[in-house]
Design an enzyme around this catalytic site. Structure first.
Site, PDB file in Angstrom:
ATOM      1  N   ASN A   9       0.850  -0.930  -0.035  1.00  0.00           N
ATOM      2  CA  ASN A   9       0.003  -0.036  -0.081  1.00  0.00           C
ATOM      3  C   ASN A   9       0.930   1.180   0.006  1.00  0.00           C
ATOM      4  O   ASN A   9       1.426   1.647   1.159  1.00  0.00           O
ATOM      5  CB  ASN A   9      -0.924   0.033   0.941  1.00  0.00           C
ATOM      6  CG  ASN A   9      -1.733   1.217   1.491  1.00  0.00           C
ATOM      7  OD1 ASN A   9      -1.696   2.081   0.492  1.00  0.00           O
ATOM      8  ND2 ASN A   9      -2.377   1.175   2.393  1.00  0.00           N
ATOM      9  N   LYS A  11       0.141   4.235  -0.245  1.00  0.00           N
ATOM     10  CA  LYS A  11      -0.490   5.396   0.284  1.00  0.00           C
ATOM     11  C   LYS A  11      -0.120   6.743  -0.521  1.00  0.00           C
ATOM     12  O   LYS A  11      -0.157   6.526  -1.677  1.00  0.00           O
ATOM     13  CB  LYS A  11      -0.049   5.585   1.839  1.00  0.00           C
ATOM     14  CG  LYS A  11      -0.238   4.253   2.546  1.00  0.00           C
ATOM     15  CD  LYS A  11       0.179   4.394   3.933  1.00  0.00           C
ATOM     16  CE  LYS A  11      -0.014   3.186   4.852  1.00  0.00           C
ATOM     17  NZ  LYS A  11       0.192   3.088   6.288  1.00  0.00           N
ATOM     18  N   HIS A  97      -9.379   0.732   5.331  1.00  0.00           N
ATOM     19  CA  HIS A  97      -8.099   1.093   5.882  1.00  0.00           C
ATOM     20  C   HIS A  97      -8.168   1.926   6.984  1.00  0.00           C
ATOM     21  O   HIS A  97      -8.949   3.016   6.981  1.00  0.00           O
ATOM     22  CB  HIS A  97      -7.101   1.687   4.678  1.00  0.00           C
ATOM     23  CG  HIS A  97      -5.598   1.597   5.386  1.00  0.00           C
ATOM     24  ND1 HIS A  97      -5.399   2.699   6.116  1.00  0.00           N
ATOM     25  CD2 HIS A  97      -4.477   0.880   5.011  1.00  0.00           C
ATOM     26  CE1 HIS A  97      -3.882   2.411   6.518  1.00  0.00           C
ATOM     27  NE2 HIS A  97      -3.514   1.252   6.038  1.00  0.00           N
ATOM     28  N   GLU A  99      -6.511   4.220   8.090  1.00  0.00           N
ATOM     29  CA  GLU A  99      -6.290   5.661   7.799  1.00  0.00           C
ATOM     30  C   GLU A  99      -7.629   6.395   7.314  1.00  0.00           C
ATOM     31  O   GLU A  99      -8.114   7.625   7.295  1.00  0.00           O
ATOM     32  CB  GLU A  99      -5.436   6.159   6.815  1.00  0.00           C
ATOM     33  CG  GLU A  99      -3.851   5.826   7.606  1.00  0.00           C
ATOM     34  CD  GLU A  99      -2.798   5.231   6.939  1.00  0.00           C
ATOM     35  OE1 GLU A  99      -2.588   5.150   5.670  1.00  0.00           O
ATOM     36  OE2 GLU A  99      -1.793   4.742   7.508  1.00  0.00           O
ATOM     37  N   GLU A 169      -5.245  -5.193  10.654  1.00  0.00           N
ATOM     38  CA  GLU A 169      -4.054  -4.289  10.790  1.00  0.00           C
ATOM     39  C   GLU A 169      -4.200  -3.552  12.140  1.00  0.00           C
ATOM     40  O   GLU A 169      -5.117  -2.706  12.048  1.00  0.00           O
ATOM     41  CB  GLU A 169      -4.150  -3.282   9.706  1.00  0.00           C
ATOM     42  CG  GLU A 169      -3.936  -3.903   8.192  1.00  0.00           C
ATOM     43  CD  GLU A 169      -3.372  -2.976   7.294  1.00  0.00           C
ATOM     44  OE1 GLU A 169      -2.208  -3.063   6.877  1.00  0.00           O
ATOM     45  OE2 GLU A 169      -3.933  -1.845   7.102  1.00  0.00           O
ATOM     46  N   GLY A 175       2.685   1.975  10.827  1.00  0.00           N
ATOM     47  CA  GLY A 175       3.609   3.071  10.837  1.00  0.00           C
ATOM     48  C   GLY A 175       4.335   3.420  11.878  1.00  0.00           C
ATOM     49  O   GLY A 175       4.835   4.464  12.057  1.00  0.00           O
ATOM     50  N   SER A 215       3.754  -2.601  10.136  1.00  0.00           N
ATOM     51  CA  SER A 215       5.212  -2.506  10.523  1.00  0.00           C
ATOM     52  C   SER A 215       5.702  -3.860  10.087  1.00  0.00           C
ATOM     53  O   SER A 215       6.797  -4.456  10.749  1.00  0.00           O
ATOM     54  CB  SER A 215       5.619  -2.102  11.706  1.00  0.00           C
ATOM     55  OG  SER A 215       5.087  -0.719  12.134  1.00  0.00           O
TER      56      SER A 215
END
Ligand code: PGA
Length: 252
Positions: A9, A11, A97, A99, A169, A175, A215
């Site tokens: 991904n 992003k 996701h 985010e 996730e 991240g 990660s």
């Protein structure tokens, strides 16, 4: 045997030049890997999707979109429809996701619409979910994950699940450099598979690929992927470097 998947991904990273270059390098670096039963997917930004899709067309690399709107067309400034993606050869979309949930306020109800639209358009969905740090600390993580999956996916019939890939996730691992331990990942993946088995059938749940994301790096990929119910990874940061991405693919 369940299909293994390593998905990158990207992003909001990489302009056109960088995207094409990275796609080319990834395709080249995995050319001689024995990718039996293993898929490699990259998800560039919308604006570079068509060019990257063209670049990797004759290679083992597939492309996915990072998001999609649920309506067919119309006055939705800044949005992209399923048919627009299909028209440029993109048949897979990442939905849910963290985010998108966090910064763009995507809710379970909205995700139901997006999932339905993707499936109606014969697209495959990589459906993301995962608990926040406070959920994990308070012991609510299983409940949170159960609700995310039930609310967005359990209205689907068995047939529809052929086009669903799950991606667990944990938000606290995305991240942050902090990864769920292989045991924590396995524990949650087994729980998810059990949920799907209870709602549908054991054989359906055994056929669904469940990816881990958060990660994942060359240093930890092998151990995470060695777990029985972990069928691959959704990779953010480490997918932006062809060597790291290749090492993660090799780990699977
Ligand atoms: P990360 O991102 O690998 O950079 O933690 C994972 C993701 O957001 O899918």
């Amino acid at each position: 045997m369940r299909v293994k998947i390593v998905a990158g991904n990207w992003k909001m990273n990489n302009d056109l030049k960088a995207s094409k270059l990275l796609a080319k390098k990834i395709a080249k670096s995995i050319k001689n890997l024995p990718l039996t039963n293993t898929r490699v997917i990259i998800a560039p930004t919308f604006v570079n999707l068509e060019r990257v899709a063209k670049k990797v067309k004759k290679t083992a690399v597939e492309v996915a979109a990072q998001n999609m709107h649920f309506e067919k067309s119309g006055a939705f400034t800044g949005e992209i429809s399923a048919s627009m993606l299909k028209a440029i050869g993109v048949n897979t979309v990442i939905l849910g996701h963290s985010e998108r949930r966090e910064y763009f306020l995507e809710t379970d109800d909205l995700l139901v619409k997006k999932v339905n639209t993707a499936l109606q358009n014969n697209m495959e969905v990589i459906f993301c979910f995962g608990e926040k740090l406070e959920d994990r600390k308070s012991g609510a993580h299983f409940n949170v994950v159960e609700n995310q999956i039930k609310n967005a996916l359990f209205h689907l019939d068995s047939e529809a699940w052929k086009n669903i890939v799950l991606a667990y996730e944990p938000v606290w691992a995305i991240g942050t450099g902090e990864t769920a331990s292989p045991e924590q990942a396995q524990e949650m993946h087994a729980f998810i598979r059990q949920l799907v088995a209870e709602k549908y059938t054991a054989s359906l749940s055994e056929s669904v690929s469940i990816l881990y994301g958060g990660s994942v790096k060359p240093a930890n990929a092998k151990e995470i992927f060695s777990k029985k119910d972990v069928d691959g990874g959704l990779i953010g940061g480490a997918s932006l470097n062809e060597n790291d991405f290749k090492a993660i693919i090799e780990a699977i």
